[in-house]
Scaffold this motif. Structure first.
Motif, PDB file in Angstrom:
ATOM      1  N   ILE A 145       1.394  -8.831  -0.008  1.00 24.70           N
ATOM      2  CA  ILE A 145       0.020  -8.303  -0.239  1.00 24.70           C
ATOM      3  C   ILE A 145       0.367  -6.873  -0.383  1.00 24.70           C
ATOM      4  O   ILE A 145       0.627  -5.918   0.597  1.00 24.70           O
ATOM      5  CB  ILE A 145      -1.136  -7.928   1.068  1.00 24.70           C
ATOM      6  CG1 ILE A 145      -0.963  -9.396   1.561  1.00 24.70           C
ATOM      7  CG2 ILE A 145      -2.343  -7.587   0.996  1.00 24.70           C
ATOM      8  CD1 ILE A 145      -1.734  -9.391   3.394  1.00 24.70           C
ATOM      9  N   VAL A 146      -0.648  -6.233  -1.375  1.00 25.57           N
ATOM     10  CA  VAL A 146      -0.521  -4.630  -2.325  1.00 25.57           C
ATOM     11  C   VAL A 146      -1.858  -3.730  -2.165  1.00 25.57           C
ATOM     12  O   VAL A 146      -2.958  -4.923  -2.840  1.00 25.57           O
ATOM     13  CB  VAL A 146       0.619  -4.939  -3.077  1.00 25.57           C
ATOM     14  CG1 VAL A 146       0.573  -2.910  -3.654  1.00 25.57           C
ATOM     15  CG2 VAL A 146       2.203  -5.004  -2.686  1.00 25.57           C
ATOM     16  N   VAL A 147      -1.931  -3.499  -2.145  1.00 27.37           N
ATOM     17  CA  VAL A 147      -3.299  -1.998  -1.835  1.00 27.37           C
ATOM     18  C   VAL A 147      -2.451  -1.166  -3.117  1.00 27.37           C
ATOM     19  O   VAL A 147      -1.585  -0.460  -2.586  1.00 27.37           O
ATOM     20  CB  VAL A 147      -3.710  -1.961  -1.063  1.00 27.37           C
ATOM     21  CG1 VAL A 147      -4.550  -0.508  -1.167  1.00 27.37           C
ATOM     22  CG2 VAL A 147      -4.516  -2.405   0.271  1.00 27.37           C
ATOM     23  N   LEU A 148      -3.289  -0.852  -4.552  1.00 28.64           N
ATOM     24  CA  LEU A 148      -2.604   0.003  -5.570  1.00 28.64           C
ATOM     25  C   LEU A 148      -4.019   0.895  -5.613  1.00 28.64           C
ATOM     26  O   LEU A 148      -5.246   0.748  -5.768  1.00 28.64           O
ATOM     27  CB  LEU A 148      -2.165  -0.936  -6.112  1.00 28.64           C
ATOM     28  CG  LEU A 148      -2.288  -1.848  -6.982  1.00 28.64           C
ATOM     29  CD1 LEU A 148      -2.650  -1.681  -8.416  1.00 28.64           C
ATOM     30  CD2 LEU A 148      -2.381  -2.816  -5.922  1.00 28.64           C
ATOM     31  N   SER A 149      -3.765   1.625  -6.425  1.00 29.64           N
ATOM     32  CA  SER A 149      -4.362   2.767  -7.101  1.00 29.64           C
ATOM     33  C   SER A 149      -4.556   2.063  -8.455  1.00 29.64           C
ATOM     34  O   SER A 149      -3.403   1.347  -8.875  1.00 29.64           O
ATOM     35  CB  SER A 149      -3.939   4.237  -6.906  1.00 29.64           C
ATOM     36  OG  SER A 149      -3.427   4.073  -7.618  1.00 29.64           O
ATOM     37  N   ALA A 150      -5.731   2.695  -9.407  1.00 30.41           N
ATOM     38  CA  ALA A 150      -5.704   1.678 -10.819  1.00 30.41           C
ATOM     39  C   ALA A 150      -4.282   3.144 -11.628  1.00 30.41           C
ATOM     40  O   ALA A 150      -3.915   1.869 -12.511  1.00 30.41           O
ATOM     41  CB  ALA A 150      -6.739   2.393 -11.045  1.00 30.41           C
ATOM     42  N   ASP A 151      -3.863   3.702 -11.374  1.00 31.42           N
ATOM     43  CA  ASP A 151      -2.903   3.894 -12.006  1.00 31.42           C
ATOM     44  C   ASP A 151      -1.377   3.855 -11.527  1.00 31.42           C
ATOM     45  O   ASP A 151      -0.358   3.985 -12.108  1.00 31.42           O
ATOM     46  CB  ASP A 151      -2.397   5.499 -11.905  1.00 31.42           C
ATOM     47  CG  ASP A 151      -2.792   6.452 -10.839  1.00 31.42           C
ATOM     48  OD1 ASP A 151      -2.849   6.420  -9.529  1.00 31.42           O
ATOM     49  OD2 ASP A 151      -2.765   7.404 -10.841  1.00 31.42           O
ATOM     50  N   GLY A 152      -1.488   2.665 -10.888  1.00 29.88           N
ATOM     51  CA  GLY A 152      -0.063   1.795 -10.247  1.00 29.88           C
ATOM     52  C   GLY A 152       0.472   2.178  -8.889  1.00 29.88           C
ATOM     53  O   GLY A 152       1.685   2.002  -8.964  1.00 29.88           O
ATOM     54  N   LEU A 153      -0.195   3.283  -8.446  1.00 34.88           N
ATOM     55  CA  LEU A 153       0.410   3.593  -7.036  1.00 34.88           C
ATOM     56  C   LEU A 153       0.360   3.208  -6.006  1.00 34.88           C
ATOM     57  O   LEU A 153      -0.947   2.582  -5.276  1.00 34.88           O
ATOM     58  CB  LEU A 153       0.494   5.450  -6.963  1.00 34.88           C
ATOM     59  CG  LEU A 153       0.766   6.173  -7.398  1.00 34.88           C
ATOM     60  CD1 LEU A 153       0.370   7.822  -7.223  1.00 34.88           C
ATOM     61  CD2 LEU A 153       2.155   6.510  -8.540  1.00 34.88           C
ATOM     62  N   ARG A 154       1.627   2.593  -5.163  1.00 37.93           N
ATOM     63  CA  ARG A 154       1.544   1.894  -3.857  1.00 37.93           C
ATOM     64  C   ARG A 154       0.428   2.805  -2.930  1.00 37.93           C
ATOM     65  O   ARG A 154       1.133   4.044  -2.876  1.00 37.93           O
ATOM     66  CB  ARG A 154       2.575   1.205  -3.285  1.00 37.93           C
ATOM     67  CG  ARG A 154       2.633   0.400  -1.514  1.00 37.93           C
ATOM     68  CD  ARG A 154       3.547  -0.179  -1.988  1.00 37.93           C
ATOM     69  NE  ARG A 154       4.358   0.782  -1.453  1.00 37.93           N
ATOM     70  CZ  ARG A 154       5.608   1.393  -0.340  1.00 37.93           C
ATOM     71  NH1 ARG A 154       4.750   1.640   0.424  1.00 37.93           N
ATOM     72  NH2 ARG A 154       5.855   2.190  -0.812  1.00 37.93           N
ATOM     73  N   ILE A 155      -0.947   2.002  -2.013  1.00 36.41           N
ATOM     74  CA  ILE A 155      -1.714   2.450  -1.986  1.00 36.41           C
ATOM     75  C   ILE A 155      -0.758   2.021  -0.283  1.00 36.41           C
ATOM     76  O   ILE A 155      -0.724   2.706   0.755  1.00 36.41           O
ATOM     77  CB  ILE A 155      -3.093   2.521  -1.098  1.00 36.41           C
ATOM     78  CG1 ILE A 155      -3.385   3.277  -2.499  1.00 36.41           C
ATOM     79  CG2 ILE A 155      -3.447   3.455  -0.048  1.00 36.41           C
ATOM     80  CD1 ILE A 155      -4.741   2.458  -2.978  1.00 36.41           C
ATOM     81  N   ALA A 156      -0.855   1.235  -0.205  1.00 36.70           N
ATOM     82  CA  ALA A 156      -0.705  -0.016   1.503  1.00 36.70           C
ATOM     83  C   ALA A 156       0.280  -1.165   0.800  1.00 36.70           C
ATOM     84  O   ALA A 156      -0.046  -1.442  -0.485  1.00 36.70           O
ATOM     85  CB  ALA A 156      -1.389  -0.106   2.702  1.00 36.70           C
ATOM     86  N   ARG A 157       1.023  -1.443   2.010  1.00 34.93           N
ATOM     87  CA  ARG A 157       1.787  -2.598   1.275  1.00 34.93           C
ATOM     88  C   ARG A 157       1.644  -3.921   3.192  1.00 34.93           C
ATOM     89  O   ARG A 157       1.911  -3.086   4.100  1.00 34.93           O
ATOM     90  CB  ARG A 157       2.939  -3.015   0.635  1.00 34.93           C
ATOM     91  CG  ARG A 157       4.094  -2.487   1.758  1.00 34.93           C
ATOM     92  CD  ARG A 157       5.833  -2.928   1.220  1.00 34.93           C
ATOM     93  NE  ARG A 157       6.366  -2.181   2.305  1.00 34.93           N
ATOM     94  CZ  ARG A 157       6.802  -2.424   3.067  1.00 34.93           C
ATOM     95  NH1 ARG A 157       6.539  -4.310   2.918  1.00 34.93           N
ATOM     96  NH2 ARG A 157       8.121  -1.566   4.007  1.00 34.93           N
ATOM     97  N   HIS A 158       1.926  -4.668   3.201  1.00 36.92           N
ATOM     98  CA  HIS A 158       1.923  -5.733   4.541  1.00 36.92           C
ATOM     99  C   HIS A 158       3.033  -6.924   3.263  1.00 36.92           C
ATOM    100  O   HIS A 158       2.743  -7.867   2.109  1.00 36.92           O
ATOM    101  CB  HIS A 158       1.128  -6.237   4.620  1.00 36.92           C
ATOM    102  CG  HIS A 158       0.684  -7.346   6.096  1.00 36.92           C
ATOM    103  ND1 HIS A 158       1.657  -6.384   7.403  1.00 36.92           N
ATOM    104  CD2 HIS A 158       1.736  -8.820   6.334  1.00 36.92           C
ATOM    105  CE1 HIS A 158       2.096  -7.745   8.313  1.00 36.92           C
ATOM    106  NE2 HIS A 158       2.433  -8.585   7.510  1.00 36.92           N
ATOM    107  N   GLY A 159       4.093  -7.319   4.231  1.00 40.65           N
ATOM    108  CA  GLY A 159       5.067  -8.194   3.362  1.00 40.65           C
ATOM    109  C   GLY A 159       6.259  -7.372   2.908  1.00 40.65           C
ATOM    110  O   GLY A 159       5.462  -6.661   2.052  1.00 40.65           O
TER     111      GLY A 159
END
Length: 135
Positions: free
Chosen positions: A25-39
């Motif tokens: 799971i990845v949470v990202l900003s519209a400009d493609g930067l990772r905000i958070a992740r799991h796994g």
């Protein structure tokens, strides 16, 4: 401003634990930067986030061609050999991406993603950036 990444850990883990077959799971900003992740590993999450920026732009361009659409991308699903990729709008300038294996219940993952976005959507926003800094 984006909540600290640690605040997302339990929410992302809850999504993965609640849906058999979720791999990353990845949470990202519209400009493609990772905000958070799991796994998965951080480098893979960064690659996914970067690819999602292009994908959301492409989806919005296609949506703009649909009659009665305002061009907003809500959900993208891609089926590949061995699994699925889901990306959902998750707040102003933020997206939730989920990679699964082929055994996943598509309805369940979509429903849980929507539930997560509704519950914490206000925390999944990313301010616009200018020269690498939040505006």
């Amino acid at each position: 401003m984006i909540q600290q990444r640690a605040n997302f850990d339990w929410m992302l883990k809850e999504l993965q634990d609640g849906v058999p077959g979720v791999q990353q799971i990845v949470v990202l900003s519209a400009d493609g930067l990772r905000i958070a992740r799991h796994g998965g590993d951080p480098d893979a999450a960064d690659r996914i986030a970067a690819a999602c920026a292009g994908l959301q732009s492409l989806a919005a361009a296609v949506a703009a061609e649909i009659v009665y659409s305002d061009g907003t991308m809500n959900l993208v699903v891609i089926e590949v050999d061995g699994g699925f990729f889901y990306m959902m709008a998750a707040g102003a300038g933020a997206y939730l991406a989920v990679l699964t294996d082929e055994t996943v219940d598509a309805g369940l993952v979509g429903s849980r993603m929507r539930d997560m976005v509704v519950r914490i959507g206000a925390h999944l926003t990313s301010p616009p950036r200018h020269n690498g800094h939040a505006v």
